[in-house]
Structure formats: structure tokens, C-alpha cells
Motif scaffolding. Structure first.
Motif, PDB file in Angstrom:
ATOM      1  N   GLN A  20       0.819  -1.210   0.000  1.00  0.00           N
ATOM      2  CA  GLN A  20       0.000   0.000   0.000  1.00  0.00           C
ATOM      3  C   GLN A  20       0.855   1.264   0.000  1.00  0.00           C
ATOM      4  N   ASN A  21       1.959   1.242   0.733  1.00  0.00           N
ATOM      5  CA  ASN A  21       2.838   2.414   0.745  1.00  0.00           C
ATOM      6  C   ASN A  21       3.441   2.662  -0.631  1.00  0.00           C
ATOM      7  N   ARG A  24       0.748   4.079  -2.892  1.00  0.00           N
ATOM      8  CA  ARG A  24       0.499   5.487  -2.531  1.00  0.00           C
ATOM      9  C   ARG A  24       1.613   6.372  -3.080  1.00  0.00           C
ATOM     10  N   GLU A  28       0.966   9.431  -5.566  1.00  0.00           N
ATOM     11  CA  GLU A  28       1.322  10.785  -5.149  1.00  0.00           C
ATOM     12  C   GLU A  28       2.489  11.338  -5.950  1.00  0.00           C
TER      13      GLU A  28
END
Length: 78
Positions: A20-21, A24, A28
Motif C-alpha cells: 500500500q505504501n 500510494r 502521489e
């Protein structure tokens, strides 16, 4: 069309295995970046869209509609 399929596959392959990081960071890092990053966001959005139910799709459409209404970049009606 083969080029678009190859691009989709390349983007998906790059995202596979990301936690998930990592996902993200990819999202981003692409927002506000060079336009070359936009196809990756499009592929990510397509994957999301295909894997959510209609109520979540409607929610996303509402978020997009509201963002466009409040965006200073949106053309104003005369």
C-alpha cells in the motif's frame, strides 16, 4: 491498439508486488508530475473502477464532479 495494451501491461507489471505504501507513493509521485506519468494514473484508475461496485463508482463520480466545480482550472460557463 497494441501500443496501449503494452503500456497497460507495463504499468500493471510495475505495480504488481507493491504494498500500500508503494502504491500510494506511485500515485502521489505522479500527481502534478510530468504528463508522462498520466497514463500510469489512468491504468491505476481503470483497475480501481473495474474492481468496485456501482455505489463506489457513483461516489467517485461525485468526488470528481465536486473537484471540477471547485477547481480554478475548470473553464467557467459564460
Amino acid at each position: 491498439m497494441a501500443v496501449m495494451l503494452d503500456l497497460r501491461q507495463a504499468v500493471v507489471q510495475k505495480m504488481i508486488g507493491s504494498d500500500q505504501n508503494g502504491l500510494r507513493e506511485m500515485i502521489e509521485g505522479s500527481i502534478g508530475a510530468q504528463e508522462a506519468a498520466l497514463p500510469g494514473l489512468g491504468v491505476a484508475f481503470e483497475l480501481i473502477w473495474k474492481n468496485i461496485d456501482q455505489s463506489k463508482q457513483n461516489e467517485l463520480i461525485t468526488v470528481l464532479e465536486n473537484a471540477l466545480k471547485s477547481s480554478s482550472a475548470a473553464p467557467r460557463a459564460k
